[in-house]
Write an enzyme that holds these catalytic residues in place. Sequence first.
Site, mmCIF file in Angstrom:
data_model
loop_
_atom_site.group_PDB
_atom_site.id
_atom_site.type_symbol
_atom_site.label_atom_id
_atom_site.label_comp_id
_atom_site.label_asym_id
_atom_site.label_seq_id
_atom_site.Cartn_x
_atom_site.Cartn_y
_atom_site.Cartn_z
ATOM 1 C CD GLU A 1 37.305 48.156 44.055
ATOM 2 O OE1 GLU A 1 36.625 48.850 43.284
ATOM 3 O OE2 GLU A 1 36.928 47.022 44.465
ATOM 4 C CG HIS B 1 34.033 45.953 48.039
ATOM 5 N ND1 HIS B 1 32.876 46.341 47.394
ATOM 6 C CD2 HIS B 1 34.940 45.724 47.058
ATOM 7 C CE1 HIS B 1 33.092 46.338 46.084
ATOM 8 N NE2 HIS B 1 34.332 45.972 45.855
ATOM 9 C CG HIS C 1 32.678 41.762 43.526
ATOM 10 N ND1 HIS C 1 33.957 41.294 43.372
ATOM 11 C CD2 HIS C 1 32.798 43.072 43.824
ATOM 12 C CE1 HIS C 1 34.817 42.292 43.560
ATOM 13 N NE2 HIS C 1 34.138 43.377 43.820
ATOM 14 C CG HIS D 1 31.936 47.368 41.837
ATOM 15 N ND1 HIS D 1 32.884 48.352 41.883
ATOM 16 C CD2 HIS D 1 32.475 46.335 42.525
ATOM 17 C CE1 HIS D 1 33.945 47.942 42.557
ATOM 18 N NE2 HIS D 1 33.721 46.717 42.952
#
Lengths: 261, 261, 261, 261
Positions: D105, D124, D126, D194
């Site tokens: 990603e 990024h 989660h 996500h």
Amino acid sequence: MTNRRQFIVACSSGAVAFAHSLSAFAQGGTAPDTLVEDLVAGNRILAMEGVLDAMGHISVRHSTRADRFLLARSMAPELVTAADIVEYDLDGTAIDARDRTSYLERFIHGEIYRVRPDVRAVVHCHTASLIPFADSDVPLRAMYHMAAFVAEGVPVFDIRKAAGLTDLLVRDAALGKALARSLGQKPAALMRGHGAVVVAASIPNVVGRSIYLDVNAKAQAQAIALGGKITYVEADEAKLRMSDAGEYARAWDLWKRKVAR
Amino acid sequence: MTNRRQFIVACSSGAVAFAHSLSAFAQGGTAPDTLVEDLVAGNRILAMEGVLDAMGHISVRHSTRADRFLLARSMAPELVTAADIVEYDLDGTAIDARDRTSYLERFIHGEIYRVRPDVRAVVHCHTASLIPFADSDVPLRAMYHMAAFVAEGVPVFDIRKAAGLTDLLVRDAALGKALARSLGQKPAALMRGHGAVVVAASIPNVVGRSIYLDVNAKAQAQAIALGGKITYVEADEAKLRMSDAGEYARAWDLWKRKVAR
Amino acid sequence: MTNRRQFIVACSSGAVAFAHSLSAFAQGGTAPDTLVEDLVAGNRILAMEGVLDAMGHISVRHSTRADRFLLARSMAPELVTAADIVEYDLDGTAIDARDRTSYLERFIHGEIYRVRPDVRAVVHCHTASLIPFADSDVPLRAMYHMAAFVAEGVPVFDIRKAAGLTDLLVRDAALGKALARSLGQKPAALMRGHGAVVVAASIPNVVGRSIYLDVNAKAQAQAIALGGKITYVEADEAKLRMSDAGEYARAWDLWKRKVAR
Amino acid sequence: MTNRRQFIVACSSGAVAFAHSLSAFAQGGTAPDTLVEDLVAGNRILAMEGVLDAMGHISVRHSTRADRFLLARSMAPELVTAADIVEYDLDGTAIDARDRTSYLERFIHGEIYRVRPDVRAVVHCHTASLIPFADSDVPLRAMYHMAAFVAEGVPVFDIRKAAGLTDLLVRDAALGKALARSLGQKPAALMRGHGAVVVAASIPNVVGRSIYLDVNAKAQAQAIALGGKITYVEADEAKLRMSDAGEYARAWDLWKRKVAR
């Protein structure tokens, strides 16, 4: 695992400790050392991550004899070494028990392996975050891609409906068969008043599913408490996501390294 | 405990430390060293698991004199050693206090032992997860088999209803008797604005019940927040489950090993 | 503290470490070493217990000069040593700053000491459990005897109502005075969009209150979520309970020992 | 950072460890060692604080080439060293990959840097506390000054609305561009099913924002559960607060020192 070699170099002291106990196991068992090593790691990872406390267990199907599985003797998962791994047939009879006592609920594992040829690893746990859903009529739903498998559905096994009055434990093959029927073709089942079973095609994946099922349950409970409209991961999205069989590989490498310290 | 021998071999340094302090106790007390050793371990386990913080206490009835019990001097549970264990009669009078001060609320223990011959160990705690239930009219219910005893019922002791205006502490025998009456024949009682008492037939069992009462309270609160219909463990299931007197034996072995490190 | 002597003997290595840095402080300050030692311990305890993260601070009034107070230089509380303690007058001017920069919000402390002669220690924190109550119109209530002081009432300081548009920080004496007015004669005040201040007559008590205010907030939130009727600790019960000035002494001894390790 | 010099003296052993791996990186990369050092620290801090687990990543824009960014090879953040840092162009092509595999990603980073010249660092994640808001129609709101940036708004990126059926992952440039469009000029965006992206003008600030976004989400969920009226930080207050570009400097110093241990 992609970086297995690096792992072995980096954690030499831990690797030696594993190797020592593996030779002890090799005197009695027929499964490859690497499978036993991963099962030992799985026990310790699930304890480290709080999925298992002193209770609960993880098993793996024998790599060359599909009618056998490996499971620790009756003990706390975080203390398991290779010498504690016992080989069982699908009836839950130990092949070479010696003085090692068996988990009362080993039937959970054998009866699932019997009817699910796709399953190669099973976790039975009492994770605290799952109990509210096990006792509630609110179903578990998939909150995010790390727990996409939840979108396949997680049924609830109510032992009373299946077998009448019990002490809630899966004490024999009949109860194990009833649980396996409840599970069906799903990746996990909750057990009312008890906990859950989680299944997968490998030790890394059953460990990953168990850990992220816990995260998912907490996140779903929190989302419900917000009081708004929730959009869960949809079945077709989950199916695409689950086509990656190595989805927990990077996490597995990290976890294994940590328990080897 | 089934693997007591293994335990002693594995944790030799911890075992030595215990042994040293035991001899100190043996100079003044009449209880067997193993009972004192388990009481010390119980103190440390309850602190390690977050059931007790700097406050609260655990006691055990004397193994050969039913009219006496053992309890640490007034101090934080996680620091207790065998030299800190004091023997009391049921009135809460220390047999051999020396310079060791007593917990203000020792009457909780004596008055429960007086009216509950089945009880051999008592925990008094302020566990944060129990306070919401202690102050609420929502009763604790049994969520899963590890806390099956909750299905017997956990009454709430409101000190104001029993004794009018107080500082909320069980400072004397009269308040201890009132609490013991509230407890009745149950395995635990909540104390409004204060905490809880938990009782059992042994140290491992009172420690196990205290730890899983905490897990159960959190799980029940979470289940209620889900907003669905909850099916609790039923009384007849719980009674069957509780017939296993060694239900916390495997956990006790693990906990004891951890605090010996 | 009742067992101060035991404490010093038991933690000799930690005591030596403190002593070393104390001598560094003694070169510039006028407060007794024991007060500085307790302030250093208070900083580390509040970080260890999660009441403070990298931000927030704890101060103590000078033991012989009521118009001065001690506060660390601008730094994370868990790293504070005696050499970092700076003496201030009530206007927030450092007496002997050297190259040590000051916390922007030191006015919180000076302005409270100015109008509250009973206060000898102040904590300013952003504890996560308090923020929901700081932003909500649901008032904090006393859940149990360890946080009995909450029954005296915990007002909310809304800086916008007091001073119009700001960046939410108490940057000067005028804002400090406004906060002190909101606090009034209470043991603590919440700050909307910001955190809280907690006051007491000693370092052990302000640390104890800060820690149990956190526990109390979590327990109250959980009790509300249960959805039943809640009986809070009543004002007269709390007043009796608070008559014990050493209510956190046993906990203080434990906490201090832990941060000295 | 104001006390960088102190930091280096205090943590000499950690500093040596970093320096060793930096020289390894310097053989292949063109970015300054200090930037790489901070990126390594950022990886480890986010893992230590529970913002990242085995998954997720943090990047930084190259300090002298605005069309390049630095990102670890595909691995768990808490294990990253300088030798694992890879330089990428904005298309996500590694400049000097050698045998180092890339995060699937990485397009998240390149496409945000392309359209946001003000952004110099991207996370990024989660984080479990964010998932409930990512899946819900209840928007994140700013609870306190440590997360003032939330008042600018945190949009939700629904990959299905942007691109139809996917496996939820940002696998290519087109999906990265869609996410960047959703983010717009905001400091963060949630990703349905996500996780989230967080952006800032420096590594310390993107790490600080990621950590306090987590705290803020938990506090907001708790405030909602209290059931009262909530007053969030208002946009004008937040704007004033955010004018301090070094708002997380003190925290960054603490975090960096901790991961260097």
